[in-house]
Design a protein around this motif. Structure first.
Motif, mmCIF file in Angstrom:
data_model
loop_
_atom_site.group_PDB
_atom_site.id
_atom_site.type_symbol
_atom_site.label_atom_id
_atom_site.label_comp_id
_atom_site.label_asym_id
_atom_site.label_seq_id
_atom_site.Cartn_x
_atom_site.Cartn_y
_atom_site.Cartn_z
ATOM 1 N N ALA A 1 -3.383 -15.577 -8.114
ATOM 2 C CA ALA A 1 -3.100 -14.137 -8.004
ATOM 3 C C ALA A 1 -4.292 -13.330 -8.510
ATOM 4 O O ALA A 1 -4.624 -12.271 -7.954
ATOM 5 C CB ALA A 1 -1.837 -13.788 -8.786
ATOM 6 N N GLY A 2 -4.939 -13.828 -9.555
ATOM 7 C CA GLY A 2 -6.116 -13.142 -10.084
ATOM 8 C C GLY A 2 -7.258 -13.126 -9.082
ATOM 9 O O GLY A 2 -7.916 -12.090 -8.888
ATOM 10 N N ILE A 3 -7.503 -14.258 -8.427
ATOM 11 C CA ILE A 3 -8.567 -14.316 -7.408
ATOM 12 C C ILE A 3 -8.245 -13.346 -6.273
ATOM 13 O O ILE A 3 -9.106 -12.591 -5.811
ATOM 14 C CB ILE A 3 -8.720 -15.749 -6.865
ATOM 15 C CG1 ILE A 3 -9.189 -16.689 -7.976
ATOM 16 C CG2 ILE A 3 -9.708 -15.777 -5.709
ATOM 17 C CD1 ILE A 3 -9.126 -18.164 -7.609
ATOM 18 N N THR A 4 -6.974 -13.376 -5.834
ATOM 19 C CA THR A 4 -6.563 -12.461 -4.764
ATOM 20 C C THR A 4 -6.751 -11.018 -5.204
ATOM 21 O O THR A 4 -7.246 -10.181 -4.431
ATOM 22 C CB THR A 4 -5.090 -12.713 -4.401
ATOM 23 O OG1 THR A 4 -4.916 -14.109 -4.123
ATOM 24 C CG2 THR A 4 -4.688 -11.899 -3.188
ATOM 25 N N GLY A 5 -6.340 -10.718 -6.439
ATOM 26 C CA GLY A 5 -6.481 -9.348 -6.949
ATOM 27 C C GLY A 5 -7.931 -8.903 -6.985
ATOM 28 O O GLY A 5 -8.249 -7.753 -6.650
ATOM 29 N N LEU A 6 -8.809 -9.811 -7.368
ATOM 30 C CA LEU A 6 -10.236 -9.466 -7.398
ATOM 31 C C LEU A 6 -10.736 -9.142 -5.996
ATOM 32 O O LEU A 6 -11.440 -8.151 -5.788
ATOM 33 C CB LEU A 6 -11.035 -10.628 -7.994
ATOM 34 C CG LEU A 6 -12.558 -10.469 -7.956
ATOM 35 C CD1 LEU A 6 -13.008 -9.311 -8.830
ATOM 36 C CD2 LEU A 6 -13.251 -11.756 -8.390
ATOM 37 N N ILE A 7 -10.359 -9.962 -5.024
ATOM 38 C CA ILE A 7 -10.823 -9.727 -3.647
ATOM 39 C C ILE A 7 -10.260 -8.412 -3.111
ATOM 40 O O ILE A 7 -10.983 -7.586 -2.546
ATOM 41 C CB ILE A 7 -10.420 -10.904 -2.739
ATOM 42 C CG1 ILE A 7 -11.147 -12.183 -3.168
ATOM 43 C CG2 ILE A 7 -10.721 -10.581 -1.281
ATOM 44 C CD1 ILE A 7 -10.661 -13.438 -2.469
ATOM 45 N N ALA B 1 0.175 -11.383 1.175
ATOM 46 C CA ALA B 1 0.492 -12.608 1.907
ATOM 47 C C ALA B 1 -0.153 -13.817 1.234
ATOM 48 O O ALA B 1 0.459 -14.887 1.128
ATOM 49 C CB ALA B 1 0.013 -12.488 3.354
ATOM 50 N N ALA B 2 -1.381 -13.643 0.755
ATOM 51 C CA ALA B 2 -2.077 -14.759 0.089
ATOM 52 C C ALA B 2 -1.350 -15.163 -1.185
ATOM 53 O O ALA B 2 -1.220 -16.356 -1.490
ATOM 54 C CB ALA B 2 -3.519 -14.358 -0.226
ATOM 55 N N VAL B 3 -0.871 -14.178 -1.936
ATOM 56 C CA VAL B 3 -0.117 -14.490 -3.156
ATOM 57 C C VAL B 3 1.158 -15.243 -2.793
ATOM 58 O O VAL B 3 1.526 -16.233 -3.438
ATOM 59 C CB VAL B 3 0.210 -13.202 -3.937
ATOM 60 C CG1 VAL B 3 1.204 -13.493 -5.063
ATOM 61 C CG2 VAL B 3 -1.070 -12.607 -4.523
ATOM 62 N N ALA B 4 1.833 -14.788 -1.721
ATOM 63 C CA ALA B 4 3.071 -15.446 -1.300
ATOM 64 C C ALA B 4 2.799 -16.900 -0.908
ATOM 65 O O ALA B 4 3.538 -17.815 -1.305
ATOM 66 C CB ALA B 4 3.699 -14.683 -0.129
ATOM 67 N N VAL B 5 1.739 -17.123 -0.150
ATOM 68 C CA VAL B 5 1.400 -18.492 0.262
ATOM 69 C C VAL B 5 1.055 -19.354 -0.952
ATOM 70 O O VAL B 5 1.443 -20.520 -1.045
ATOM 71 C CB VAL B 5 0.219 -18.462 1.263
ATOM 72 C CG1 VAL B 5 -0.314 -19.868 1.506
ATOM 73 C CG2 VAL B 5 0.657 -17.837 2.576
ATOM 74 N N SER B 6 0.356 -18.757 -1.899
ATOM 75 C CA SER B 6 -0.078 -19.541 -3.064
ATOM 76 C C SER B 6 1.095 -19.930 -3.952
ATOM 77 O O SER B 6 0.954 -20.786 -4.817
ATOM 78 C CB SER B 6 -1.109 -18.763 -3.877
ATOM 79 O OG SER B 6 -0.500 -17.690 -4.558
#
Ligand SMILES: [Zn+2]
Length: 407
Positions: free
Chosen positions: A248-254, A286-291
């Protein structure tokens, strides 16, 4: 502990079988030696001997050891090329304190923890030194900038000078230097003079939230990563939770990296501003959901994980190219694009290192403590995030100076 353990107690001559090196070195025990409680299975099918010291009054100490990859439970097996110095199922307190001891995650923890504090300091400096959100004509801005520039000192000067010389001041400074090309006047004076001599323009209100959203996104990513590396060894459940927070942190950064880029570039074009911001926000969700899917952390899906985050980041090329098409003749657009290209290069190198596990795959065990791919990945992420922070300052300066000509 007691009910499930095999207690080995010999008063005179006991040979204790244990993986503990201290015990192995002095196999004979007497009444004066600790009681050794052996045998609680830890971590699924791979056991570990637990040595409990009962020197006095039932006082117990669990001696925690670093173990090899082969001794790890399945949920801690992520990289077989790092062969030793693992913590396995340590209590939370000991796992937290292990930030100050040597194991194969120590540098992973500190590379991002230091990055977190750097971004915290940058955020505080930006909040205190970069002019806050305002609604003022240009000559008021010029006055405040002149005063601010006269007062810049020490570390704060870095933030403000970047903001001023790369951003807000760059256009005015260039005009001033073209008009009166002299080296006798400092750039700050040129800027202040240039701004002050500019005719009062329309009132602006340049919102700050996209810039600070990015700073928060970077800090969240770095902090979650540090906590994940520190505490995921505690249990399978902790590993699951902290890995999700890390993703979630990586996604948030992006996602938040897009906010200053899109918001300030398309300040005068609400359609594209909303389109790009909406796209990246939905993609991030969506990326968070998949992760959240358990399968997402399987080692063989390393490339899929890297690919997902890389695709999200690559989609940033669309608004960047769009920016250059529309504003390609503006120095702010060129400078921010240069920073964004630097950021992209750092992130790309990081993803490649992360996915290929170089250099430890070439010499397994050689880089257990220092120099393995994840540490390099961390450093590259911090470098990329810092490059984007510099771009963010330029965006702020650009729109503070110019606002939106449509408003
Ligand atoms: Zn990491």
């Amino acid at each position: 502990m007691a009910s499930s353990s095999t207690v080995t107690l010999e008063k005179t001559t006991t040979v204790v079988q244990s993986h503990n090196k201290d015990v192995e070195s002095s196999p004979r025990t007497t009444m004066k030696t600790p009681l050794l409680v052996k045998g609680r299975k830890i971590g699924g099918d791979v056991g570990e001997d637990v040595v409990v010291d009962k020197r006095c009054c039932g006082h117990k100490h669990k001696k925690l050891e670093l173990v090899s990859y082969d001794e790890l439970p399945e949920f801690l097996r992520h990289n077989e090329f790092i062969v030793d110095y693992y913590r396995s199922e340590w209590p939370v307190k000991e796992a937290l304190l292990s930030a100050f001891s040597i194991h194969n995650e120590t540098i992973n923890v500190w590379t991002h923890l230091i990055g977190f504090f750097v971004f915290l300091a940058l955020t505080v400096c930006a909040a205190t030194m970069v002019p806050m959100e305002y609604e003022a004509p240009h000559y008021h801005l010029g006055t405040s900038m002149g005063v601010a520039m006269a007062n810049i000192t020490g570390k704060n000067a870095v933030v403000l000078r970047t903001y001023s010389t790369d951003g807000a001041a760059v256009v005015v400074a260039m005009k001033a230097l073209q008009r009166r090309p002299t080296n006798n006047v400092s750039i700050e004076a040129e800027v202040a003079a240039g701004v002050l001599s500019s005719p009062p323009a329309a009132h602006h209100r340049v919102t700050r939230w996209p810039f600070y959203a990015y700073m928060c996104g970077a800090m969240f990513c770095l902090l979650m990563s540090s906590l994940c590396h520190l505490l995921a060894c505690h249990s399978e459940h902790a590993s699951y939770v902290f890995l999700r927070l890390d993703y979630a942190g990586i996604t948030g950064l992006i996602v938040t990296s897009f906010y200053p880029l899109v918001y300030y570039t398309f300040l005068c074009d609400p359609f594209y501003q909303s389109l790009y911001l909406g796209f990246i926000t939905v993609s991030g969700a969506a990326a968070v959901a998949v992760s959240l899917l358990p399968v997402f952390e399987r080692p063989e899906l390393r490339w899929a994980r890297a690919g997902l985050f890389a695709c999200m980041a690559m989609s940033g090329l669309v608004p960047i190219v769009h920016k250059m098409v529309v504003f390609g003749d503006r120095p702010e657009a060129v400078i921010t694009t240069a920073y964004e290209m630097a950021m992209g290069a750092f992130y790309f190198a990081g993803v490649v290192v992360y996915a290929t596990r170089v250099p430890e795959r070439w010499m397994p065990g050689r880089f257990d403590l220092a120099g393995h791919s994840h540490q390099l990945f961390h450093v590259l992420v911090v470098a990329g995030a810092y490059a984007h922070y510099l771009a963010g300052l330029v965006y702020l300066g650009w729109r503070d100076m110019e606002g939106c000509w449509c408003s």
